[in-house]
Design a protein around this motif. Structure first.
Motif, PDB file in Angstrom:
ATOM      1  N   GLU A  96       2.058   8.876  -1.567  1.00 23.27           N
ATOM      2  CA  GLU A  96       2.520   8.029  -0.481  1.00 23.27           C
ATOM      3  C   GLU A  96       3.590   7.076  -0.998  1.00 23.27           C
ATOM      4  O   GLU A  96       3.606   6.721  -2.184  1.00 23.27           O
ATOM      5  CB  GLU A  96       1.353   7.241   0.131  1.00 23.27           C
ATOM      6  CG  GLU A  96       0.328   8.130   0.830  1.00 23.27           C
ATOM      7  CD  GLU A  96      -0.762   7.330   1.515  1.00 23.27           C
ATOM      8  OE1 GLU A  96      -0.806   6.086   1.288  1.00 23.27           O
ATOM      9  OE2 GLU A  96      -1.567   7.932   2.246  1.00 23.27           O
ATOM     10  N   THR A  97       4.474   6.679  -0.095  1.00 21.85           N
ATOM     11  CA  THR A  97       5.595   5.821  -0.469  1.00 21.85           C
ATOM     12  C   THR A  97       5.406   4.441   0.139  1.00 21.85           C
ATOM     13  O   THR A  97       5.230   4.309   1.356  1.00 21.85           O
ATOM     14  CB  THR A  97       6.926   6.426   0.019  1.00 21.85           C
ATOM     15  OG1 THR A  97       7.082   7.729  -0.541  1.00 21.85           O
ATOM     16  CG2 THR A  97       8.097   5.559  -0.422  1.00 21.85           C
ATOM     17  N   ASP A  98       5.410   3.438  -0.708  1.00 22.53           N
ATOM     18  CA  ASP A  98       5.307   2.050  -0.278  1.00 22.53           C
ATOM     19  C   ASP A  98       6.696   1.415  -0.359  1.00 22.53           C
ATOM     20  O   ASP A  98       7.431   1.638  -1.333  1.00 22.53           O
ATOM     21  CB  ASP A  98       4.322   1.289  -1.177  1.00 22.53           C
ATOM     22  CG  ASP A  98       4.070  -0.123  -0.680  1.00 22.53           C
ATOM     23  OD1 ASP A  98       4.821  -1.030  -1.084  1.00 22.53           O
ATOM     24  OD2 ASP A  98       3.119  -0.307   0.103  1.00 22.53           O
ATOM     25  N   THR A 124       6.458  -0.934  -3.689  1.00 21.89           N
ATOM     26  CA  THR A 124       6.079  -0.361  -4.988  1.00 21.89           C
ATOM     27  C   THR A 124       6.606   1.046  -5.213  1.00 21.89           C
ATOM     28  O   THR A 124       6.514   1.571  -6.309  1.00 21.89           O
ATOM     29  CB  THR A 124       4.544  -0.348  -5.132  1.00 21.89           C
ATOM     30  OG1 THR A 124       3.968   0.460  -4.087  1.00 21.89           O
ATOM     31  CG2 THR A 124       3.994  -1.761  -5.043  1.00 21.89           C
ATOM     32  N   GLY A 125       7.132   1.693  -4.157  1.00 15.77           N
ATOM     33  CA  GLY A 125       7.672   3.043  -4.310  1.00 15.77           C
ATOM     34  C   GLY A 125       6.604   4.122  -4.137  1.00 15.77           C
ATOM     35  O   GLY A 125       5.526   3.886  -3.585  1.00 15.77           O
TER      36      GLY A 125
END
Length: 352
Positions: free
Chosen positions: A205-207, A210-211
């Motif tokens: 998953e992409t935040d 935070t990436g």
């Protein structure tokens, strides 16, 4: 051994040819007009004719079949010009006349009607998710199945043994998609406050801060739902094999020599009881990849199953045809590797 491997490769190639022929003729009788899907409802006759010519749909059925087999085969006859070779990502092996040549290439599964992307590229993008799911389900099934099978074998005919055997029979009997729905709703929805698990989610998953990061908890529910059936089979195989091994003379000798129960079970019985279990585990991996279709759809998991079922809904025939051949190729490759592995361990296999 070389002759054995070549025989398996030849048999696998025949299977893939049969699958390609079946897929081609099956999709000839299905409803839907590929030209209308690509051109749209407001296109004129010349646009439709150009699309049909580009897809080869203006040719007779035998010519379409030869063109399809030429595309999906690793060896094909294609134009000698650099553009023709680059289209299929191949290397020319032998010139055939002034304009064509025999090309060694990546199988060309054509392009999606919806996105116009190459089907092989779409499948490879989603293959990683299915592979992770199948491997996680197999590891979960193997670890839990062997452990519970040993526990059941060490207490034969006890209430725990009967409970584990009855539960394993239930696990074999319940369809995977039914178990997946029950698991998803119970642990991912109703009890999510206590389990901390989500109904849907991806492995990565992409935040925005935070990436991209790994989220293993999203893998737990779909892997457990997919691994229920092999888990149940492994429990029964391990229990049956352990009961047979524990009655052998060398186990009684080990006990008479004063070995502890742990060393007798782990060091002698379990090592010899795992042969049928290893056979089952090695044969389940490809089956799990194919069986993950509805599991992925229920958990909205990004994999081959999700992209294939959505292609069926959208009448995206090249994706469905390509996914069928891709899964068949996985089965063939895994079965050949397993056969060779068996032949290395047991020479009687290749002699037979």
């Amino acid at each position: 051994m070389i002759s054995f491997i070549l025989t398996r490769l030849w048999q696998g190639a025949l299977v893939l040819v049969g699958v390609a022929l079946t897929v081609f003729f099956l999709f000839q009788v299905l409803p839907g007009d590929p030209v209308a899907l690509l051109a749209g409802q407001r296109s004129d006759a010349s646009t439709r004719a150009a699309i049909a010519a580009d897809l080869g749909l203006d040719q007779p059925l035998p010519a379409q079949l030869l063109g399809y087999l030429n595309d999906v085969s690793p060896l094909g006859v294609h134009p000698r010009d650099s553009a023709g070779v680059a289209k299929y990502g191949g290397v020319q092996l032998l010139p055939l006349g002034s304009e064509t040549g025999l090309v060694l290439k990546t199988p060309y599964l054509r392009r999606s009607f919806q996105s116009n992307k190459e089907v092989l590229s779409i499948l490879l993008d989603h293959f990683t998710g299915t592979l992770w799911l199948a491997v996680a389900a197999m590891l979960l099934a193997a670890v839990l199945g062997i452990t519970l099978g040993v526990v059941a074998a060490l207490r034969p005919h006890s209430w725990l043994d009967r409970l584990l055997v009855s539960t394993s029979v239930l696990g074999i009997s319940v369809p995977s998609f039914v178990a997946a729905i029950l698991i998803a709703m119970t642990f991912g929805f109703y009890w999510s406050r206590w389990t901390g698990l989500n109904l849907t989610g991806q492995l990565f998953e992409t935040d925005p801060f935070t990436g991209r990061h790994l989220v293993l908890k999203n893998l737990l529910l779909p892997a457990f739902a997919l691994g229920i059936r092999p888990l149940a089979v492994i429990v029964q195989l391990t229990r049956s094999s352990m009961l047979d091994v524990m009655s052998q003379d060398y186990i009684r000798t080990a006990r008479a020599k004063g070995l502890s129960g742990y060393r007798t079970v782990v060091g002698h019985a379990l090592k010899n009881a795992l042969n049928p279990v290893i056979t089952a585990v090695s044969g389940w991996l490809a089956s799990l990849m194919a069986g993950a279709f509805f599991i992925e759809y229920i958990f909205n998991w990004k994999g081959l199953g999700t992209v294939t079922l959505r292609a069926v809904e959208n009448l995206d025939f090249p994706v469905v045809m390509g996914a069928t051949i891709f899964i068949a190729a996985l089965f063939v490759v895994v079965n050949i590797v397993v056969d060779v592995f068996y032949a290395v361990l047991d020479p009687r296999v290749k002699l037979g």
